[in-house]
Design a protein around this motif. Structure first.
Motif, PDB file in Angstrom:
ATOM      1  N   ARG A 135       0.819  -1.218   0.000  1.00  0.00           N
ATOM      2  CA  ARG A 135       0.000   0.000   0.000  1.00  0.00           C
ATOM      3  C   ARG A 135       0.855   1.271   0.000  1.00  0.00           C
ATOM      4  NH1 ARG A 135      -5.508  -1.036   1.268  1.00  0.00           N
ATOM      5  NH2 ARG A 135      -5.793   1.166   1.798  1.00  0.00           N
ATOM      6  N   ARG A 136       2.164   1.090   0.054  1.00  0.00           N
ATOM      7  CA  ARG A 136       3.106   2.216  -0.002  1.00  0.00           C
ATOM      8  C   ARG A 136       2.834   3.261   1.094  1.00  0.00           C
ATOM      9  NH1 ARG A 136       6.048   1.572  -4.503  1.00  0.00           N
ATOM     10  NH2 ARG A 136       5.160   0.362  -6.218  1.00  0.00           N
ATOM     11  N   LEU A 137       2.478   2.751   2.281  1.00  0.00           N
ATOM     12  CA  LEU A 137       2.296   3.642   3.415  1.00  0.00           C
ATOM     13  C   LEU A 137       3.638   3.893   4.087  1.00  0.00           C
ATOM     14  CD1 LEU A 137      -0.936   2.082   5.002  1.00  0.00           C
ATOM     15  CD2 LEU A 137      -0.751   3.808   3.197  1.00  0.00           C
ATOM     16  N   THR A 138       3.695   4.891   4.920  1.00  0.00           N
ATOM     17  CA  THR A 138       4.905   5.164   5.698  1.00  0.00           C
ATOM     18  C   THR A 138       4.565   5.095   7.182  1.00  0.00           C
ATOM     19  OG1 THR A 138       4.494   7.553   5.610  1.00  0.00           O
ATOM     20  CG2 THR A 138       5.923   6.616   3.907  1.00  0.00           C
ATOM     21  N   LEU A 139       5.548   4.702   7.982  1.00  0.00           N
ATOM     22  CA  LEU A 139       5.359   4.539   9.419  1.00  0.00           C
ATOM     23  C   LEU A 139       6.084   5.648  10.152  1.00  0.00           C
ATOM     24  CD1 LEU A 139       4.172   2.501  11.568  1.00  0.00           C
ATOM     25  CD2 LEU A 139       6.515   1.604  11.731  1.00  0.00           C
ATOM     26  N   GLN A 140       5.391   6.289  11.103  1.00  0.00           N
ATOM     27  CA  GLN A 140       5.974   7.374  11.876  1.00  0.00           C
ATOM     28  C   GLN A 140       5.683   7.156  13.350  1.00  0.00           C
ATOM     29  OE1 GLN A 140       4.163  11.189  11.182  1.00  0.00           O
ATOM     30  NE2 GLN A 140       5.611  12.296  12.484  1.00  0.00           N
ATOM     31  N   LYS A 141       6.726   7.055  14.161  1.00  0.00           N
ATOM     32  CA  LYS A 141       6.545   6.959  15.610  1.00  0.00           C
ATOM     33  C   LYS A 141       6.345   8.369  16.156  1.00  0.00           C
ATOM     34  CE  LYS A 141       8.722   5.500  19.934  1.00  0.00           C
ATOM     35  NZ  LYS A 141       9.899   4.881  20.596  1.00  0.00           N
ATOM     36  N   VAL A 142       5.190   8.588  16.812  1.00  0.00           N
ATOM     37  CA  VAL A 142       4.875   9.926  17.308  1.00  0.00           C
ATOM     38  C   VAL A 142       4.978  10.022  18.832  1.00  0.00           C
ATOM     39  CG1 VAL A 142       3.434  10.515  15.337  1.00  0.00           C
ATOM     40  CG2 VAL A 142       2.397   9.409  17.332  1.00  0.00           C
ATOM     41  N   ASP A 143       5.003   8.871  19.501  1.00  0.00           N
ATOM     42  CA  ASP A 143       5.120   8.845  20.964  1.00  0.00           C
ATOM     43  C   ASP A 143       5.456   7.415  21.361  1.00  0.00           C
ATOM     44  OD1 ASP A 143       5.095   9.582  23.617  1.00  0.00           O
ATOM     45  OD2 ASP A 143       3.062  10.425  23.593  1.00  0.00           O
ATOM     46  N   ASP A 144       5.782   7.200  22.610  1.00  0.00           N
ATOM     47  CA  ASP A 144       6.069   5.842  23.065  1.00  0.00           C
ATOM     48  C   ASP A 144       4.872   4.942  22.790  1.00  0.00           C
ATOM     49  OD1 ASP A 144       8.541   6.615  23.983  1.00  0.00           O
ATOM     50  OD2 ASP A 144       7.901   6.866  26.066  1.00  0.00           O
ATOM     51  N   GLY A 145       5.068   3.916  21.949  1.00  0.00           N
ATOM     52  CA  GLY A 145       4.020   2.947  21.653  1.00  0.00           C
ATOM     53  C   GLY A 145       2.978   3.411  20.664  1.00  0.00           C
ATOM     54  N   ILE A 146       3.106   4.611  20.119  1.00  0.00           N
ATOM     55  CA  ILE A 146       2.103   5.143  19.187  1.00  0.00           C
ATOM     56  C   ILE A 146       2.755   5.403  17.834  1.00  0.00           C
ATOM     57  CG2 ILE A 146       0.425   6.978  18.745  1.00  0.00           C
ATOM     58  CD1 ILE A 146       0.252   7.395  21.768  1.00  0.00           C
ATOM     59  N   HIS A 147       2.239   4.722  16.807  1.00  0.00           N
ATOM     60  CA  HIS A 147       2.805   4.809  15.461  1.00  0.00           C
ATOM     61  C   HIS A 147       1.707   5.190  14.468  1.00  0.00           C
ATOM     62  CE1 HIS A 147       6.329   2.469  16.983  1.00  0.00           C
ATOM     63  NE2 HIS A 147       5.393   1.903  17.730  1.00  0.00           N
ATOM     64  N   TYR A 148       1.980   6.194  13.632  1.00  0.00           N
ATOM     65  CA  TYR A 148       1.032   6.583  12.590  1.00  0.00           C
ATOM     66  C   TYR A 148       1.404   5.905  11.275  1.00  0.00           C
ATOM     67  CZ  TYR A 148      -0.773  10.448  15.494  1.00  0.00           C
ATOM     68  OH  TYR A 148      -1.349  11.195  16.487  1.00  0.00           O
ATOM     69  N   LEU A 149       0.379   5.401  10.584  1.00  0.00           N
ATOM     70  CA  LEU A 149       0.546   4.931   9.211  1.00  0.00           C
ATOM     71  C   LEU A 149       0.000   6.016   8.302  1.00  0.00           C
ATOM     72  CD1 LEU A 149      -0.532   1.174   9.511  1.00  0.00           C
ATOM     73  CD2 LEU A 149       1.715   2.003   8.766  1.00  0.00           C
ATOM     74  N   LEU A 203       3.899   1.567  25.568  1.00  0.00           N
ATOM     75  CA  LEU A 203       3.343   2.832  26.041  1.00  0.00           C
ATOM     76  C   LEU A 203       4.084   3.339  27.269  1.00  0.00           C
ATOM     77  CD1 LEU A 203      -0.491   2.146  25.701  1.00  0.00           C
ATOM     78  CD2 LEU A 203       0.852   3.752  24.335  1.00  0.00           C
ATOM     79  N   SER A 204       4.027   4.629  27.475  1.00  0.00           N
ATOM     80  CA  SER A 204       4.658   5.250  28.637  1.00  0.00           C
ATOM     81  C   SER A 204       3.855   4.950  29.897  1.00  0.00           C
ATOM     82  CB  SER A 204       4.743   6.769  28.418  1.00  0.00           C
ATOM     83  OG  SER A 204       4.939   7.440  29.633  1.00  0.00           O
ATOM     84  N   ALA A 205       4.549   4.494  30.938  1.00  0.00           N
ATOM     85  CA  ALA A 205       3.870   4.242  32.214  1.00  0.00           C
ATOM     86  C   ALA A 205       3.375   5.537  32.825  1.00  0.00           C
ATOM     87  CB  ALA A 205       4.824   3.534  33.172  1.00  0.00           C
ATOM     88  N   GLU A 206       4.007   6.627  32.485  1.00  0.00           N
ATOM     89  CA  GLU A 206       3.601   7.932  33.023  1.00  0.00           C
ATOM     90  C   GLU A 206       2.317   8.415  32.362  1.00  0.00           C
ATOM     91  OE1 GLU A 206       5.255  12.543  33.369  1.00  0.00           O
ATOM     92  OE2 GLU A 206       6.555  10.951  32.578  1.00  0.00           O
ATOM     93  N   ASN A 207       2.202   8.260  31.048  1.00  0.00           N
ATOM     94  CA  ASN A 207       1.057   8.809  30.321  1.00  0.00           C
ATOM     95  C   ASN A 207      -0.078   7.809  30.117  1.00  0.00           C
ATOM     96  OD1 ASN A 207       2.319  11.334  29.930  1.00  0.00           O
ATOM     97  ND2 ASN A 207       3.436  10.542  28.156  1.00  0.00           N
ATOM     98  N   ASN A 208       0.233   6.517  30.122  1.00  0.00           N
ATOM     99  CA  ASN A 208      -0.787   5.503  29.800  1.00  0.00           C
ATOM    100  C   ASN A 208      -0.657   4.311  30.743  1.00  0.00           C
ATOM    101  OD1 ASN A 208       0.507   6.542  26.884  1.00  0.00           O
ATOM    102  ND2 ASN A 208      -1.698   6.776  27.060  1.00  0.00           N
ATOM    103  N   PHE A 209      -0.650   4.603  32.037  1.00  0.00           N
ATOM    104  CA  PHE A 209      -0.350   3.586  33.036  1.00  0.00           C
ATOM    105  C   PHE A 209      -1.279   2.376  32.951  1.00  0.00           C
ATOM    106  CE2 PHE A 209      -1.042   1.690  37.223  1.00  0.00           C
ATOM    107  CZ  PHE A 209       0.257   1.376  37.592  1.00  0.00           C
TER     108      PHE A 209
END
Length: 282
Positions: free
Chosen positions: A132-146, A161-167
């Motif tokens: 599908r020729r998508l690209t992957l971008q990590k935007v935060d700990d454990g969060i990736h945009y396609l 995920l961050s234990a601080e933000n998404n315990f």
């Protein structure tokens, strides 16, 4: 914990509670729907989150991608995310857009897709980047945009995920190892012990990681005592509800037999006012 016991754990209700906990600071801006049914056939979106106002930007890291209609697919810790899961949910998004009473009632630009899983779906991502020729971008700990697709898509990897933000979402798993976690969980749960969302998540965490909690016996006992209080309160609530329903049924039967309100009140050892109120609420 035995394999068959793990498989009986109800992860999806706990996730539905967990995702609401994640957005509790902005819950007044969102509408949550569990297992949203598409059409009349058994096709369900795991979680649907609708923004009450399209122009409001969600600040929580998991919701920065959100538009108006946001579909979420959740995979339990024992499951994996495959290419077939991707196309199933992608199809759901298309069907959701068309399953309306008016033409283009839901603009496709207002739909996003979120996949939540424990492990990073490497095989899936490789196929999507290639076919599908998508690209992957990590935007935060454990969060990736396609990016590169018509629908905004994100993959949330709970173990990253961050234990601080998404315990709570991070710890909604079956392989906790950190021996300090029971103490941390106890401290974070205690002020929220009367909140049904936290109860749901905490219950699954303890059941799925009972070996860890058993090793930390004093903390485990404290947690069990805390949750036992809640169970006792729930049982008392159910008992009172049962008594009330039983009395209501007796009142209906006595009315059908032509008994007066005064006779019913005397038989049930209640005041006339209480019986009148019960009749009004029937």
């Amino acid at each position: 914990m035995a394999k068959d016991e793990k498989e009986t754990l109800q992860w999806h209700p706990a996730f539905y509670a967990g995702i609401q906990i994640e957005f509790e600071d902005e819950a007044d801006k969102l509408i949550f729907e569990n297992e949203h049914q598409l059409g009349t056939k058994p096709k369900e979106i795991d979680v649907l989150i609708i923004k009450k106002r399209p122009d409001v930007q969600i600040q929580k890291n998991l919701g920065k991608i959100f538009r108006t209609h946001n579909l979420i697919e959740y995979k339990s810790p024992t499951d994996s995310l495959s290419i077939d899961d991707f196309y199933k949910v992608y199809g759901y998004a298309c069907f959701y857009k068309s399953d309306t009473t008016a033409v283009d009632e839901i603009p496709s630009e207002e739909i996003t897709i979120t996949f939540v899983c424990k492990r990073f779906p490497r095989n899936l991502v490789q196929k999507l980047l290639g076919s599908r020729r998508l690209t992957l971008q990590k935007v935060d700990d454990g969060i990736h945009y396609l990016t590169g697709d018509h629908f905004p898509i994100q993959i949330v990897v709970t173990s990253q995920l961050s234990a601080e933000n998404n315990f709570w979402l991070r710890n909604l798993t079956n392989d906790l190892q950190d021996r300090s976690l029971p103490d941390t969980l106890f401290r974070k749960y205690q002020p929220k012990q009367h909140n049904i969302l936290y109860k749901s998540v905490m219950n699954i965490i303890i059941r799925a990681n009972n070996e860890l909690f058993r090793r930390e016996k004093p903390m485990c006992e404290a947690l069990m005592e805390l949750m036992q209080e809640e169970m006792d309160a729930l049982r008392e609530q159910c008992r009172e509800q049962y008594i009330a329903e039983s009395k209501k049924e007796l009142v209906q039967k006595k009315l059908a037999k032509g008994k007066s309100i005064e006779e019913i009140a005397d038989a049930l050892e209640e005041s006339v006012e209480v019986i009148e109120e019960m009749i009004r609420n029937m």
